[in-house]
Design a protein around this motif. Structure first.
Motif, PDB file in Angstrom:
ATOM      1  N   CYS A  10     114.904  96.177  77.291  1.00 20.25           N
ATOM      2  CA  CYS A  10     115.315  96.460  78.671  1.00 20.25           C
ATOM      3  C   CYS A  10     114.820  97.824  79.165  1.00 20.25           C
ATOM      4  O   CYS A  10     114.939  98.140  80.347  1.00 20.25           O
ATOM      5  N   GLY A  11     114.278  98.658  78.259  1.00 22.24           N
ATOM      6  CA  GLY A  11     113.721  99.953  78.643  1.00 22.24           C
ATOM      7  C   GLY A  11     114.709 101.103  78.679  1.00 22.24           C
ATOM      8  O   GLY A  11     114.331 102.237  78.955  1.00 22.24           O
ATOM      9  N   GLN A  12     115.973 100.843  78.374  1.00 18.41           N
ATOM     10  CA  GLN A  12     117.010 101.872  78.446  1.00 18.41           C
ATOM     11  C   GLN A  12     116.886 102.883  77.301  1.00 18.41           C
ATOM     12  O   GLN A  12     117.074 104.078  77.496  1.00 18.41           O
ATOM     13  N   LEU A  13     116.545 102.426  76.098  1.00 19.17           N
ATOM     14  CA  LEU A  13     116.418 103.288  74.920  1.00 19.17           C
ATOM     15  C   LEU A  13     114.942 103.551  74.668  1.00 19.17           C
ATOM     16  O   LEU A  13     114.149 102.620  74.525  1.00 19.17           O
ATOM     17  N   ARG A  14     114.577 104.831  74.647  1.00 16.75           N
ATOM     18  CA  ARG A  14     113.167 105.213  74.494  1.00 16.75           C
ATOM     19  C   ARG A  14     113.010 106.248  73.387  1.00 16.75           C
ATOM     20  O   ARG A  14     113.875 107.100  73.203  1.00 16.75           O
ATOM     21  N   VAL A  15     111.882 106.171  72.706  1.00 13.78           N
ATOM     22  CA  VAL A  15     111.556 107.123  71.658  1.00 13.78           C
ATOM     23  C   VAL A  15     110.133 107.627  71.922  1.00 13.78           C
ATOM     24  O   VAL A  15     109.202 106.827  71.997  1.00 13.78           O
ATOM     25  N   ILE A  16     109.994 108.928  72.095  1.00 11.62           N
ATOM     26  CA  ILE A  16     108.685 109.559  72.284  1.00 11.62           C
ATOM     27  C   ILE A  16     108.270 110.148  70.938  1.00 11.62           C
ATOM     28  O   ILE A  16     109.033 110.901  70.322  1.00 11.62           O
ATOM     29  N   ASP A  59     124.827 102.202  66.330  1.00 12.45           N
ATOM     30  CA  ASP A  59     124.315 102.321  64.976  1.00 12.45           C
ATOM     31  C   ASP A  59     124.759 101.155  64.102  1.00 12.45           C
ATOM     32  O   ASP A  59     125.853 100.605  64.285  1.00 12.45           O
ATOM     33  N   TYR A  60     123.918 100.831  63.144  1.00 15.93           N
ATOM     34  CA  TYR A  60     124.258  99.887  62.086  1.00 15.93           C
ATOM     35  C   TYR A  60     123.767 100.492  60.784  1.00 15.93           C
ATOM     36  O   TYR A  60     122.567 100.729  60.615  1.00 15.93           O
ATOM     37  N   ASP A  61     124.689 100.780  59.880  1.00 12.78           N
ATOM     38  CA  ASP A  61     124.378 101.416  58.602  1.00 12.78           C
ATOM     39  C   ASP A  61     124.434 100.353  57.512  1.00 12.78           C
ATOM     40  O   ASP A  61     125.402  99.603  57.421  1.00 12.78           O
ATOM     41  N   ARG A  62     123.371 100.277  56.700  1.00 10.82           N
ATOM     42  CA  ARG A  62     123.345  99.271  55.642  1.00 10.82           C
ATOM     43  C   ARG A  62     122.632  99.814  54.410  1.00 10.82           C
ATOM     44  O   ARG A  62     121.813 100.727  54.514  1.00 10.82           O
ATOM     45  N   PRO A  63     122.924  99.224  53.246  1.00  4.59           N
ATOM     46  CA  PRO A  63     122.155  99.601  52.064  1.00  4.59           C
ATOM     47  C   PRO A  63     120.795  98.913  52.104  1.00  4.59           C
ATOM     48  O   PRO A  63     120.681  97.773  52.559  1.00  4.59           O
ATOM     49  N   ALA A  64     119.773  99.606  51.650  1.00  2.57           N
ATOM     50  CA  ALA A  64     118.431  99.018  51.555  1.00  2.57           C
ATOM     51  C   ALA A  64     118.269  98.385  50.180  1.00  2.57           C
ATOM     52  O   ALA A  64     119.049  98.648  49.263  1.00  2.57           O
ATOM     53  N   ASP A  65     117.250  97.561  50.020  1.00  5.65           N
ATOM     54  CA  ASP A  65     116.965  96.970  48.718  1.00  5.65           C
ATOM     55  C   ASP A  65     116.700  98.044  47.673  1.00  5.65           C
ATOM     56  O   ASP A  65     116.892  97.821  46.486  1.00  5.65           O
ATOM     57  N   SER A  66     116.273  99.230  48.121  1.00 15.95           N
ATOM     58  CA  SER A  66     116.000 100.344  47.210  1.00 15.95           C
ATOM     59  C   SER A  66     117.283 100.977  46.678  1.00 15.95           C
ATOM     60  O   SER A  66     117.240 101.760  45.741  1.00 15.95           O
ATOM     61  N   PHE A  74     120.157 100.805  67.713  1.00 19.13           N
ATOM     62  CA  PHE A  74     119.747  99.714  68.595  1.00 19.13           C
ATOM     63  C   PHE A  74     120.369  99.875  69.976  1.00 19.13           C
ATOM     64  O   PHE A  74     121.395 100.533  70.162  1.00 19.13           O
ATOM     65  N   CYS A  75     119.723  99.257  70.952  1.00 17.76           N
ATOM     66  CA  CYS A  75     120.171  99.337  72.340  1.00 17.76           C
ATOM     67  C   CYS A  75     121.445  98.513  72.529  1.00 17.76           C
ATOM     68  O   CYS A  75     121.486  97.342  72.160  1.00 17.76           O
ATOM     69  N   PRO A  76     122.495  99.102  73.131  1.00 20.56           N
ATOM     70  CA  PRO A  76     123.727  98.357  73.353  1.00 20.56           C
ATOM     71  C   PRO A  76     123.591  97.304  74.455  1.00 20.56           C
ATOM     72  O   PRO A  76     124.402  96.389  74.536  1.00 20.56           O
ATOM     73  N   SER A  77     122.554  97.404  75.279  1.00 20.51           N
ATOM     74  CA  SER A  77     122.367  96.439  76.366  1.00 20.51           C
ATOM     75  C   SER A  77     121.589  95.207  75.926  1.00 20.51           C
ATOM     76  O   SER A  77     122.020  94.085  76.148  1.00 20.51           O
ATOM     77  N   CYS A  78     120.422  95.412  75.288  1.00 25.38           N
ATOM     78  CA  CYS A  78     119.568  94.269  74.932  1.00 25.38           C
ATOM     79  C   CYS A  78     119.564  93.958  73.440  1.00 25.38           C
ATOM     80  O   CYS A  78     119.093  92.899  73.034  1.00 25.38           O
ATOM     81  N   GLY A  79     120.073  94.862  72.610  1.00 26.84           N
ATOM     82  CA  GLY A  79     120.166  94.618  71.175  1.00 26.84           C
ATOM     83  C   GLY A  79     118.931  94.949  70.361  1.00 26.84           C
ATOM     84  O   GLY A  79     118.943  94.793  69.142  1.00 26.84           O
ATOM     85  N   SER A  80     117.861  95.419  70.988  1.00 28.33           N
ATOM     86  CA  SER A  80     116.630  95.734  70.249  1.00 28.33           C
ATOM     87  C   SER A  80     116.838  96.914  69.302  1.00 28.33           C
ATOM     88  O   SER A  80     117.344  97.957  69.705  1.00 28.33           O
TER      89      SER A  80
END
Length: 127
Positions: A10-16, A59-66, A74-80
């Motif tokens: 949706c363009g709301q969350l941006r990373v430069i 935020d979503y915090d999870r253990p990695a396979d490592s 992730f964006c709260p509006s579109c979930g990306s």
């Protein structure tokens, strides 16, 4: 210096991101498969100081396979899921390559968790 912008659907969350990524990696782990809804995920790792985030995120915090933790944002509006912070590499921020929507983005140089690769997912790495 190269400047790239990644954003959510949706363009709301941006990373430069400034400069070139430290590395670009393709991950076949099952968690990346679930996160992307695809056969793998591709991440560009940038030095933390070269990343500027704007917009709101959850935020979503999870253990990695490592065994290390990964904090996904992730964006709260579109979930990306646009970026994440791997505790194994605290000096970097990972950004979803697809969020740049740039066909000329540098190709992955390595693949990880290939034991979970779908047999039909042929990958050619730029080494």
């Amino acid at each position: 210096m190269t400047t790239r912008e990644a954003c959510c659907s949706c363009g709301q969350l941006r990373v430069i991101c400034q400069g070139e990524p430290v590395t670009v990696a393709l991950c076949h782990c099952r968690e990346c498969q679930r996160r992307t809804g695809s056969a793998y995920g591709i991440a560009a790792f940038f030095a933390r100081a070269d990343v500027l985030v704007s917009g709101t995120y959850l935020d979503y915090d999870r253990p990695a396979d490592s065994g290390f933790r990964v904090l996904h944002h992730f964006c709260p509006s579109c979930g990306s899921t646009v970026f994440w912070e791997p505790s194994r590499k605290p000096e970097t921020v990972a950004v979803a390559v697809g969020a740049f929507a740039a066909p000329d983005f540098p190709a992955p140089r390595k693949a990880v968790f290939e034991q979970h690769r779908h047999p039909w997912a042929a990958v050619v790495l730029d080494r």
